[in-house]
Design an enzyme around this catalytic site. Structure first.
Site, short mmCIF file in Angstrom:
data_model
loop_
_atom_site.label_atom_id
_atom_site.label_comp_id
_atom_site.label_asym_id
_atom_site.label_seq_id
_atom_site.Cartn_x
_atom_site.Cartn_y
_atom_site.Cartn_z
N GLU A 1 -13.11 0.89 2.31
CA GLU A 1 -12.21 1.08 1.15
C GLU A 1 -12.22 -0.13 0.22
O GLU A 1 -11.79 -0.02 -0.93
CB GLU A 1 -10.79 1.47 1.56
N HIS B 1 -12.25 11.42 -7.48
CA HIS B 1 -11.21 11.43 -8.52
C HIS B 1 -10.00 12.28 -8.12
O HIS B 1 -9.40 12.95 -8.96
CB HIS B 1 -11.79 11.85 -9.87
N CYS C 1 0.82 -1.22 0.00
CA CYS C 1 0.00 0.00 0.00
C CYS C 1 0.85 1.27 0.00
O CYS C 1 0.32 2.38 -0.02
CB CYS C 1 -0.98 -0.01 1.16
N1 LIG Z 1 -6.12 -0.34 9.58
C1 LIG Z 1 -5.91 -0.15 8.25
N2 LIG Z 1 -5.35 -1.12 7.52
C2 LIG Z 1 -5.16 -0.94 6.20
C3 LIG Z 1 -5.57 0.25 5.58
C4 LIG Z 1 -6.16 1.28 6.39
O1 LIG Z 1 -6.51 2.36 5.90
N3 LIG Z 1 -6.32 1.04 7.70
N4 LIG Z 1 -5.41 0.41 4.26
C5 LIG Z 1 -4.87 -0.52 3.48
C6 LIG Z 1 -4.74 -0.26 2.01
O2 LIG Z 1 -5.37 0.95 1.64
C7 LIG Z 1 -5.12 -1.37 1.07
O3 LIG Z 1 -5.25 -0.83 -0.25
C8 LIG Z 1 -6.38 -2.14 1.37
O4 LIG Z 1 -6.42 -3.23 0.44
P1 LIG Z 1 -6.40 -4.74 0.91
O5 LIG Z 1 -5.47 -4.91 2.07
O6 LIG Z 1 -6.17 -5.56 -0.29
O7 LIG Z 1 -7.90 -4.84 1.44
P2 LIG Z 1 -8.90 -6.05 1.38
O8 LIG Z 1 -10.10 -5.65 2.16
O9 LIG Z 1 -9.14 -6.45 -0.06
O10 LIG Z 1 -8.08 -7.13 2.16
P3 LIG Z 1 -8.14 -8.71 2.08
O11 LIG Z 1 -7.43 -9.11 3.35
O12 LIG Z 1 -7.41 -9.06 0.84
O13 LIG Z 1 -9.59 -9.07 2.07
C9 LIG Z 1 -4.37 -1.77 4.04
N5 LIG Z 1 -4.59 -1.90 5.45
ZN LIG Z 2 -5.56 1.54 -0.23
#
Ligand SMILES: Nc1nc2c(c(=O)[nH]1)N=C([C@H](O)[C@H](O)COP(=O)(O)OP(=O)(O)OP(=O)(O)O)CN2
Ligand SMILES: [Zn+2]
Length: 121
Positions: free
Chosen positions: A109, A70, A26
């Site tokens: 998100e 955006h 990320c």
């Molecule tokens: N506590 C937080 N943890 C994470 C955040 C956040 O804002 N707060 N943000 C991210 C990243 O933005 C990331 O893009 C999220 O994507 P991902 O980890 O793939 O999310 P998923 O819900 O698709 O996760 P899976 O575990 O694959 O279901 C990361 N962490």
């Molecule tokens: Zn993200």
């Protein structure tokens, strides 16, 4: 009688999370279709039958969504490291003055990941 109003909004934006440990994926620029769920609570006006017009929530959100949709979130003042925790708190600070009874802001998100914030700074 008390009741809770809930309203859902969406925006698309890119971000990076520069404060994460080295190698975290990320740290690279990527985007999300963010969903923001706003909750307010209050007394139901017995004559009208509502807490207040839920359009008030849309009115308060409109300029914020215009700013974020955006966008590259890291460029927005107060969102230099835009985790969903910080995005939820950012919305709280902006909405609280104009939304009586604000109770919760939940930022999603991905379909699997969200953060709820209750105004505890
Ligand atoms: N506590 C937080 N943890 C994470 C955040 C956040 O804002 N707060 N943000 C991210 C990243 O933005 C990331 O893009 C999220 O994507 P991902 O980890 O793939 O999310 P998923 O819900 O698709 O996760 P899976 O575990 O694959 O279901 C990361 N962490
Ligand atoms: Zn993200």
């Amino acid at each position: 009688m008390r009741a809770r109003l809930t309203k859902i909004f969406h925006f698309e934006a890119a971000h990076t999370l520069p404060t994460l440990p080295d190698g975290h994926p990320c740290q690279r620029m990527h985007g999300h279709s963010f969903k923001v769920v706003v909750h307010v609570e209050g007394e139901v006006n017995e004559a009208i039958g509502w807490v207040y017009d839920h359009k008030e929530i849309s009115r308060a959100m409109a300029p914020l969504l215009d700013l974020l949709d955006h966008s590259y979130l890291n460029d927005v003042e107060g969102l230099e490291s835009p985790t969903i925790e910080r995005i939820a708190a950012w919305f709280w600070r902006k909405l609280e003055p104009s939304l009586p009874g604000l109770k919760e802001i939940c930022v999603h998100e991905t379909p699997n990941s969200s953060c709820s914030f209750y105004g505890e700074f």
